[in-house]
Design an enzyme around this catalytic site. Structure first.
Site, PDB file in Angstrom:
ATOM      1  CB  SER A 114      -1.045  -0.028   1.230  1.00  0.00           C
ATOM      2  OG  SER A 114      -1.479   1.420   1.381  1.00  0.00           O
TER       3      SER A 114
ATOM      4  CG  HIS B 233      -3.816  -1.139  -2.000  1.00  0.00           C
ATOM      5  ND1 HIS B 233      -4.801  -1.767  -2.441  1.00  0.00           N
ATOM      6  CD2 HIS B 233      -4.055  -0.504  -1.048  1.00  0.00           C
ATOM      7  CE1 HIS B 233      -5.934  -1.517  -1.699  1.00  0.00           C
ATOM      8  NE2 HIS B 233      -5.401  -0.570  -0.740  1.00  0.00           N
TER       9      HIS B 233
ATOM     10  CG  ASP C 121      -5.251   2.850   0.353  1.00  0.00           C
ATOM     11  OD1 ASP C 121      -6.164   2.002   0.144  1.00  0.00           O
ATOM     12  OD2 ASP C 121      -4.054   2.455   0.923  1.00  0.00           O
TER      13      ASP C 121
ATOM     14  CG  MET D 240      -8.510   7.399   1.542  1.00  0.00           C
ATOM     15  SD  MET D 240      -7.696   7.198   3.091  1.00  0.00           S
ATOM     16  CE  MET D 240      -6.852   5.685   3.438  1.00  0.00           C
TER      17      MET D 240
ATOM     18  CG  HIS E  56      -9.258   0.708  -1.466  1.00  0.00           C
ATOM     19  ND1 HIS E  56      -8.771   0.287  -0.109  1.00  0.00           N
ATOM     20  CD2 HIS E  56     -10.686   0.507  -1.033  1.00  0.00           C
ATOM     21  CE1 HIS E  56      -9.719   0.199   0.755  1.00  0.00           C
ATOM     22  NE2 HIS E  56     -10.940   0.451  -0.007  1.00  0.00           N
TER      23      HIS E  56
ATOM     24  CG  MET F  79     -11.432   3.613   1.222  1.00  0.00           C
ATOM     25  SD  MET F  79      -9.990   3.467   2.269  1.00  0.00           S
ATOM     26  CE  MET F  79      -8.627   3.494   0.936  1.00  0.00           C
TER      27      MET F  79
ATOM     28  CG  MET G 256     -12.126  -2.389   3.875  1.00  0.00           C
ATOM     29  SD  MET G 256     -10.670  -1.921   3.316  1.00  0.00           S
ATOM     30  CE  MET G 256      -9.780  -1.370   4.581  1.00  0.00           C
TER      31      MET G 256
ATOM     32  N   GLY H  40      -9.669   4.206   6.246  1.00  0.00           N
ATOM     33  CA  GLY H  40      -9.274   5.480   6.393  1.00  0.00           C
ATOM     34  C   GLY H  40      -7.939   6.040   6.621  1.00  0.00           C
ATOM     35  CG  PHE H  41      -6.256   6.831   9.332  1.00  0.00           C
ATOM     36  CD1 PHE H  41      -5.780   8.044   9.148  1.00  0.00           C
ATOM     37  CD2 PHE H  41      -7.875   6.981   9.839  1.00  0.00           C
ATOM     38  CE1 PHE H  41      -6.379   9.180   9.242  1.00  0.00           C
ATOM     39  CE2 PHE H  41      -8.630   8.168  10.042  1.00  0.00           C
ATOM     40  CZ  PHE H  41      -7.911   9.176   9.623  1.00  0.00           C
ATOM     41  N   GLY H  42      -3.822   3.832   7.543  1.00  0.00           N
ATOM     42  CA  GLY H  42      -2.857   2.887   7.685  1.00  0.00           C
ATOM     43  C   GLY H  42      -2.280   2.490   8.968  1.00  0.00           C
ATOM     44  N   GLY H  43      -1.872   1.348   9.337  1.00  0.00           N
ATOM     45  CA  GLY H  43      -0.966   1.080  10.439  1.00  0.00           C
ATOM     46  C   GLY H  43      -1.948   0.628  11.751  1.00  0.00           C
TER      47      GLY H  43
ATOM     48  CG  ASP I 137      -6.563  -2.554   2.255  1.00  0.00           C
ATOM     49  OD1 ASP I 137      -5.318  -2.424   2.851  1.00  0.00           O
ATOM     50  OD2 ASP I 137      -6.884  -1.619   1.540  1.00  0.00           O
ATOM     51  N   GLY I 138      -5.396  -4.157   5.433  1.00  0.00           N
ATOM     52  CA  GLY I 138      -5.597  -3.496   6.805  1.00  0.00           C
ATOM     53  C   GLY I 138      -4.957  -4.466   7.700  1.00  0.00           C
ATOM     54  N   GLY I 139      -3.729  -4.047   8.375  1.00  0.00           N
ATOM     55  CA  GLY I 139      -3.100  -4.951   9.211  1.00  0.00           C
ATOM     56  C   GLY I 139      -2.505  -6.150   9.067  1.00  0.00           C
TER      57      GLY I 139
ATOM     58  N   GLY J 288       0.828  -2.434   3.854  1.00  0.00           N
ATOM     59  CA  GLY J 288       1.343  -1.018   3.995  1.00  0.00           C
ATOM     60  C   GLY J 288       2.491  -0.993   4.966  1.00  0.00           C
ATOM     61  CB  SER J 289       2.655   0.071   8.543  1.00  0.00           C
ATOM     62  OG  SER J 289       1.189  -0.661   8.976  1.00  0.00           O
TER      63      SER J 289
END
Ligand code: 5RP
Ligand code: FE2
Length: 225
Positions: A9, A34, A36, A38, A67, A69, A142, A147-150, A176-178, A198-199
């Site tokens: 991401s 990826h 994002d 938004m 993606h 959003m 999701m 809304g946010f990474g990490g 997607d996410g974490g 991402g992170s």
């Protein structure tokens, strides 16, 4: 069987050096990038839009997995198609009335349509889009609130992934996410084949090693289901 795709991401990259960050990820073994998008309305954060995708496209041939959003995804189809986006994944929560038209327009503009759902949205809501005469080609589950990474991975979302994989053996299922080395086992064994990270990738001393581990875990899990 669905092809494994690892998609760093770019939200976690250095946006001031987006082109070099994108090239670095491709060198590290990324299949997709990826992106994002938004709008500060569907989610409480504002990132990039078609002008940035257009600029980035001049520097890379990579698959740009967008993606969306945003509250009005239809407004983004033409500009993103012109900009060179590859995948266009919209949210089911904002497209209940116009998803057929959205899918049609996305394909018309040469992109690959996908649908995403927030953690609180039941999986049944995407079934009609996968089973339509003109279907979406990917479902993005999701695993954090968008809304946010990490953020922290939500393991309870794996029921959705299992349900999808059982029903649709060759569908592209993205999570997607974490996602990272500590959560990939859960996602891969549930049946996800497209992994956004991402992170965990950008924060690693050796991103190539993380990307390779994510891919191997997906490949190994695929032999078991
Ligand atoms: O859609 C997103 C957030 O809404 C991002 O793609 C996602 O959060 C990736 O970041 P990380 O891997 O750090 O969780
Ligand atoms: Fe995303």
């Amino acid at each position: 069987m669905a092809t494994p795709r690892i998609a760093p991401s770019m939200l976690s990259s250095d946006f001031a050096n987006l082109a070099s960050e994108a090239k670095r990820m491709v060198r590290c073994g990324a299949d997709w990038l990826h992106m994002d998008i938004m709008d500060g309305h569907f989610v409480p954060n504002l990132t990039i839009g078609a002008p940035v995708i257009e600029s980035l496209r001049k520097h890379t041939k990579a698959y740009l997995d967008c993606h969306l959003m945003v509250t009005n995804p239809l407004d983004y189809v033409e500009p993103l198609g012109k900009a060179g986006a590859s995948g266009f994944t919209f949210h089911v929560e904002v497209s209940k009335d116009n998803w057929r038209e959205l899918v049609r327009q996305i394909k018309l503009k040469g992109m690959r349509p996908g649908v995403s759902l927030k953690p609180g949205t039941p999986i049944e809501e995407v079934f009609p889009l996968v089973e339509a005469e003109d279907p979406v080609q990917m479902v993005l589950v999701m695993t954090v609130e968008p809304g946010f990474g990490g953020q922290k991975f939500m393991p309870e979302m794996m029921d959705k992934v299992r349900t999808l994989r059982k029903k649709y053996p060759s569908l592209d299922i993205e999570v997607d996410g974490g996602l990272g080395p500590s959560t990939i086992d859960l996602a891969a064994s549930a049946g996800a084949n497209c992994i956004v990270a991402g992170s965990s990738v950008f924060g690693a001393p050796d991103p190539a090693q993380v990307i390779s581990l994510l891919r191997k875990t997906v490949e190994n899990s695929q032999t078991k289901y």
